[in-house]
Design a protein around this motif. Structure first.
Motif: not given
Ligand SMILES: [Zn+2]
Length: 156
Positions: A132-156
């Protein structure tokens, strides 16, 4: 005639705002993010009401300064206020903004989406929130199992 002049100066204000970037995601402007609630112009005074993306987000003062500077360049004296009666959420981001964020690898959760956030790289929904603690308070870090890449998403 007065109406025409007025709408032209409002147009100039919107154009100036389109050049004000988000401090954390400079590819998107405050308009792309849906942060501009209202614009009104009275002679050379432009009143801009912004919706803070997240109350916890730093840099609101920075954004207000940038808005003032951008409008000053167009010859406006800017009054910038933050609307506290509207809660910003990612559904305010414009389609343009969503595209620009996706190109940067930042996913934007859409309210109508089922819980999993779509991977911005491959579109798969086989994703997991990693932190839940991404690079900024607004973003979270996710992981994609399909392409095995981490990515960021805006917190909903
Ligand atoms: Zn993926």
């Amino acid at each position: 005639m007065r109406v025409t002049i007025r709408s032209m100066s409002e147009e100039a204000v919107w154009q100036a705002l389109a050049c004000v970037p988000d401090p954390e995601l400079p590819v998107v402007s405050v308009i792309d993010l849906g942060m501009v609630k209202s614009v009104s112009v009275d002679h050379r005074v432009a009143r801009v009401e912004l919706i803070p993306t997240f109350l916890g987000c730093p840099a609101l003062g920075w954004i207000a300064d940038k808005v003032r500077a951008a409008l000053a360049e167009q010859g406006f004296e800017a009054e910038v206020a933050f609307a506290l009666d509207v809660i910003w959420d990612p559904s305010r981001i414009t389609p343009d903004g969503i595209d620009k964020l996706r190109q940067m690898g930042v996913a934007v959760p859409v309210k109508s989406d089922a819980a999993p956030v779509a991977c911005p790289y491959c579109g798969a929904r086989d994703t997991d929130i990693e932190s839940l603690f991404g690079p900024t308070p607004c973003r979270a870090v996710y992981y994609c199992r399909a392409c095995r890449q981490p990515f960021e998403a805006m917190k909903p």
